[in-house]
Write a protein that holds these residues in place. Structure first.
Motif, PDB file in Angstrom:
ATOM      1  N   SER A 153       0.771  -1.073  -0.100  1.00 19.23           N
ATOM      2  CA  SER A 153       0.235   0.009   0.036  1.00 19.23           C
ATOM      3  C   SER A 153       0.915   1.272  -0.046  1.00 19.23           C
ATOM      4  O   SER A 153       0.499   2.122  -0.618  1.00 19.23           O
ATOM      5  N   GLU A 154       1.951   1.293   0.621  1.00 16.02           N
ATOM      6  CA  GLU A 154       2.773   2.495   0.876  1.00 16.02           C
ATOM      7  C   GLU A 154       3.547   2.814  -0.287  1.00 16.02           C
ATOM      8  O   GLU A 154       3.638   3.823  -0.795  1.00 16.02           O
ATOM      9  N   TRP A 156       2.300   1.861  -3.629  1.00 11.72           N
ATOM     10  CA  TRP A 156       1.219   2.652  -4.285  1.00 11.72           C
ATOM     11  C   TRP A 156       0.976   4.156  -4.097  1.00 11.72           C
ATOM     12  O   TRP A 156       0.757   4.916  -4.861  1.00 11.72           O
ATOM     13  N   GLN A 157       0.863   4.461  -2.749  1.00 10.61           N
ATOM     14  CA  GLN A 157       0.632   5.590  -2.414  1.00 10.61           C
ATOM     15  C   GLN A 157       1.569   6.648  -2.778  1.00 10.61           C
ATOM     16  O   GLN A 157       1.708   7.768  -3.064  1.00 10.61           O
ATOM     17  N   SER A 161       1.633  10.050  -4.968  1.00 14.93           N
ATOM     18  CA  SER A 161       2.218  11.383  -4.197  1.00 14.93           C
ATOM     19  C   SER A 161       3.028  12.063  -5.337  1.00 14.93           C
ATOM     20  O   SER A 161       3.294  12.998  -5.440  1.00 14.93           O
ATOM     21  N   HIS A 252      -2.573   0.137   6.149  1.00 13.73           N
ATOM     22  CA  HIS A 252      -2.823   1.319   5.279  1.00 13.73           C
ATOM     23  C   HIS A 252      -3.419   0.563   3.918  1.00 13.73           C
ATOM     24  O   HIS A 252      -2.769   0.088   3.170  1.00 13.73           O
ATOM     25  N   VAL A 254      -5.333   1.192   0.243  1.00 15.10           N
ATOM     26  CA  VAL A 254      -5.653   1.864  -0.796  1.00 15.10           C
ATOM     27  C   VAL A 254      -6.947   1.904  -1.303  1.00 15.10           C
ATOM     28  O   VAL A 254      -7.411   0.860  -1.774  1.00 15.10           O
ATOM     29  N   PHE A 259      -8.084   6.145  -5.634  1.00 16.79           N
ATOM     30  CA  PHE A 259      -6.851   5.577  -6.710  1.00 16.79           C
ATOM     31  C   PHE A 259      -7.500   5.042  -7.751  1.00 16.79           C
ATOM     32  O   PHE A 259      -7.163   3.932  -8.201  1.00 16.79           O
TER      33      PHE A 259
END
Length: 276
Positions: A153-154, A156-157, A161, A252, A254, A259
């Motif tokens: 998830s991190e 993809w974020q 970003s 976390h 997504v 998204f």
């Protein structure tokens, strides 16, 4: 007035026809003998390997490239589109060096195999097998590190970003588009690879991040296929529609509803958003 003898004329005509037939047969025999002699002359070879090609130590790799490597690193980069340090790192994964050099030169410039034959003193037939073999080895060695979708998830974020900060495009997880690569018509393929631009082609579908780095590539769809048709059959669509993004992390998640933006072909965007 003389009256022609019909019987004598008939005999003369028959003899003439026989002579013409014999002449035709003789001509065909001479032509056949000439063709066979020409084939024998073509098969006769002075050398199995041309003398200039046998002198491998004088090719461009063993001379010019070594000089550029020691004296002019920018020229080495211009020749391979790769720095000497990266070339050395590549050699730990793909070898030998000359095969790698041939392949990089071909990919960087699109030079013909005949041209590379004179530079590297290597048969163009051998070069035809070197290039795809080396490309397969490069892909096998690097695909898991440099061509992969985010797995958490991190990650993809992070992609979203960077898109927001670099391109001012919030909530975007990739830029998607297709490229038609021209090919020769495969045998017995009919119109399967015939596209709307009247060429034969295959389609490359690619997803990249904000820095143009590939995240996903699908290659091989027939040229006649539409953008929506290619998208419908690729496994990236299944990956997104099954909401595997939400399975990447436990803490976390997504939200796929947020998204969901992919910059690219409109038909693909509509398919992803559920409108079609």
């Amino acid at each position: 007035m003389l009256i022609p003898d019909k019987k004598k004329m008939d005999v003369d005509d028959s003899t003439l026809e026989l002579c013409l037939a014999n002449a035709l047969v003789a001509t065909n025999l001479l032509s056949l003998m000439h063709t066979r002699n020409m084939k024998k002359k073509k098969k006769a070879r002075r050398h199995w390997v041309k003398p200039w090609m046998a002198r491998k130590s004088k090719n461009v790799f063993n001379n010019l490239l070594k000089e550029m490597c020691l004296e002019d690193q920018q020229a080495f980069y211009d020749y391979h589109r790769m720095h000497r340090k990266n070339f050395a790192e590549f050699l730990e994964l793909v070898s030998p060096a000359q095969r790698l050099s041939i392949t990089l030169r071909y990919l960087a410039t699109g030079e013909s195999r005949r041209s590379l034959e004179f530079q590297y003193r290597t048969s163009h037939c051998l070069i035809s097998s070197i290039i795809p073999e080396t490309c397969d080895a490069i892909f096998t060695s690097l695909k898991n590190d440099y061509l992969k979708l985010p797995t958490s998830s991190e990650e993809w974020q992070q992609v979203a970003s960077v898109f927001s900060s670099v391109w001012n495009f919030p909530m975007c997880i990739g830029a998607l588009d297709g490229k038609r690569v021209l090919i020769r018509k495969p045998s017995n393929s009919g119109s399967e690879y015939f596209d709307y631009k009247t060429h034969h082609s295959i389609i490359m579908l690619a997803l990249v991040d904000a820095n143009y780095k590939f995240l996903y590539v699908d290659i091989g769809a027939q040229g006649r296929a539409s953008d929506a048709g290619v998208w419908d059959k690729c496994n990236l669509r299944e990956y997104l529609e099954e909401k595997r993004l939400q399975e990447c992390g436990r803490e976390h998640h997504v939200d796929l509803r947020a998204f969901k933006e992919l910059v690219g072909v409109i038909a693909m965007m509509l398919k992803m958003s559920g409108i079609t």
